[in-house]
Design a protein around this motif. Structure first.
Motif, short mmCIF file in Angstrom:
data_model
loop_
_atom_site.label_atom_id
_atom_site.label_comp_id
_atom_site.label_asym_id
_atom_site.label_seq_id
_atom_site.Cartn_x
_atom_site.Cartn_y
_atom_site.Cartn_z
N ALA A 52 0.82 -1.21 0.00
CA ALA A 52 0.00 0.00 0.00
C ALA A 52 0.85 1.27 0.00
O ALA A 52 1.88 1.34 0.67
CB ALA A 52 -0.91 -0.01 1.23
N TYR B 93 -6.66 -1.50 2.15
CA TYR B 93 -6.08 -0.59 1.15
C TYR B 93 -7.18 0.12 0.36
O TYR B 93 -7.12 1.32 0.11
CB TYR B 93 -5.15 -1.37 0.22
CG TYR B 93 -4.24 -0.52 -0.65
CD1 TYR B 93 -3.84 0.77 -0.25
CD2 TYR B 93 -3.75 -1.01 -1.86
CE1 TYR B 93 -2.99 1.53 -1.04
CE2 TYR B 93 -2.89 -0.25 -2.66
CZ TYR B 93 -2.52 1.02 -2.24
OH TYR B 93 -1.68 1.78 -3.03
N LEU B 97 -7.71 4.15 0.10
CA LEU B 97 -7.77 4.87 -1.18
C LEU B 97 -9.09 5.64 -1.29
O LEU B 97 -9.12 6.78 -1.74
CB LEU B 97 -7.61 3.90 -2.35
CG LEU B 97 -6.22 3.24 -2.44
CD1 LEU B 97 -6.22 2.11 -3.47
CD2 LEU B 97 -5.14 4.28 -2.79
N TYR B 146 -0.43 10.91 -7.33
CA TYR B 146 -0.54 9.83 -6.34
C TYR B 146 -1.34 8.66 -6.90
O TYR B 146 -0.90 7.51 -6.86
CB TYR B 146 -1.17 10.37 -5.06
CG TYR B 146 -1.56 9.28 -4.08
CD1 TYR B 146 -0.58 8.59 -3.35
CD2 TYR B 146 -2.89 8.89 -3.92
CE1 TYR B 146 -0.92 7.57 -2.49
CE2 TYR B 146 -3.24 7.87 -3.05
CZ TYR B 146 -2.25 7.21 -2.33
OH TYR B 146 -2.60 6.19 -1.48
N VAL B 150 -0.44 4.79 -7.66
CA VAL B 150 -1.19 3.65 -7.11
C VAL B 150 -1.47 2.64 -8.23
O VAL B 150 -1.28 1.43 -8.06
CB VAL B 150 -2.50 4.14 -6.45
CG1 VAL B 150 -3.45 2.97 -6.20
CG2 VAL B 150 -2.21 4.88 -5.15
N ALA B 159 -6.46 -0.20 -9.40
CA ALA B 159 -5.87 0.22 -8.13
C ALA B 159 -5.45 -0.99 -7.30
O ALA B 159 -4.42 -0.97 -6.62
CB ALA B 159 -6.85 1.08 -7.34
#
Lengths: 236, 236
Positions: A52, B93, B97, B146, B150, B159
């Motif tokens: 992560a 995770y 997100l 970002y 990911v 993702a």
């Protein structure tokens, strides 16, 4: 397991919601940046570890897992630290309440940084005054009335059927608002009897009392989320 | 189970992240307020039902549970709709997100309402211009870089290790930013190849394509989170 907490040194900030949960149950943890400096966070933020990817601190290393976002860290820690009642419905309600606390924390931050987090407060003081007025007059009452109702619907003393990380976070929220908006909070005193009683009970829990009296508790200051700028909370 | 979604009529807003998840798997659900009017939400917001108390829409009724907060609703629905890979680490995770998506959505809202949600846009236009500039120049690049990372760390296309509610929410985020900040997004085109490809793939998923073409998809408009005010996204 020894948890590793990563958060900026120098302010309570969002990391404090995690610290309170870890301290309340005397969990085995290291506050990594306070030991090794803020740079210790960089490899994670730059994606040098597997798994992560955090967007920003706080994040928690739990064995091989890396978990970011305050509410997500607490959703993970809650059942493991015994800080949430058992059962899906309680866990989900705790997550919802924590997400709502995250929302007001976001709004608190924006009272002093309504234009940009990368400008100084002094560069956005006029907008900060206006945003703070709306926050004091509309948002604090709206959120605190809500949390007061949440306590009333629980057993009157706690957000859920027993002590949880949400109660610890509500303590931090009330403490922070008392610091940043003392005049507003004094005027609201009688409207939030349950939140007041909760905050007092949390402060008296032995592990929390010991933590608050220790050097591990960073004092509130003007680098954190909750800042005392007198012009943002006039006496009236 | 027939899910009941409660959200304001008239705008996509935060409810859209939930709709996309329900539509993607053709779940059995009612969009209650669009059937019975916004007043259908009031008993819940006034605490007339048992159990969890929502702070604001969207909230979901799932059997006897009432769940509020977009990210919490998706944390609940994800495993039940098959919209998150199995295992604790993937679920956590995904939650992290989604919480980060909630953060940028919050910031998008504040580009047009930097002072107060209860004032009209026209009453805070000058602060909105300044906040939008900071958002366009600093925050959009930071968040999208970002999320691009990911995707790169996942399998490059999603993702997580497979299709999830996070991908659906990233599609909505990109669509909303394209609507509200078309000039900025055009300039960023080459920096976000994976997000672009993801958004295109999501739009082509049969259930999503059917939904987007249906009257159930409310068009973007200036009552929602993502608003097109040309002065907030100049051509340069």
């Amino acid at each position: 397991m020894r948890y590793e907490l990563y958060y900026w040194t120098g302010a309570q900030g969002r990391g404090e919601f995690i610290r309170l949960a870890l301290e309340d149950v005397a969990a085995d943890y290291i506050d990594v940046a306070r030991k090794r400096g803020d740079n210790a966070m960089m490899p994670f933020l730059r994606g040098k570890q597997a798994g992560a990817l955090p967007f920003a601190p706080p994040f928690l290393k739990a064995g091989r897992m890396v978990i970011a976002q305050t509410a997500t860290i607490l959703a993970y820690l809650g059942p493991r630290l015994g800080l949430v009642p058992g059962g899906l419905s309680a866990e989900i309600y705790a997550q919802q309440l924590q997400a709502t606390i995250a929302d007001i924390v976001f709004e608190v931050h924006d009272t002093h940084h309504p234009i940009s987090a990368s400008l100084y407060y002094e560069q956005q003081r006029s907008a900060a005054r206006k945003r703070s007025q709306a926050f004091r007059e509309e948002r604090i009452p709206k959120y605190l009335d809500y949390f007061e109702s949440v306590l009333a619907r629980g057993n009157g003393r706690q957000a859920l059927s027993r002590h949880s990380y949400v109660d610890l976070s509500l303590f931090q929220l009330i403490s922070g608002l008392d610091y940043a908006f003392p005049n507003t909070m004094r005027r609201m005193q009688r409207q939030i009897p349950r939140l007041r009683a909760l905050a007092e009970r949390i402060a008296e829990r032995p592990n929390i009392a010991a933590y608050l009296a220790s050097p591990r508790r960073i004092p509130f200051n003007e680098d954190g989320i909750f800042r005392r700028y007198p012009e943002l909370d006039p006496v009236r």
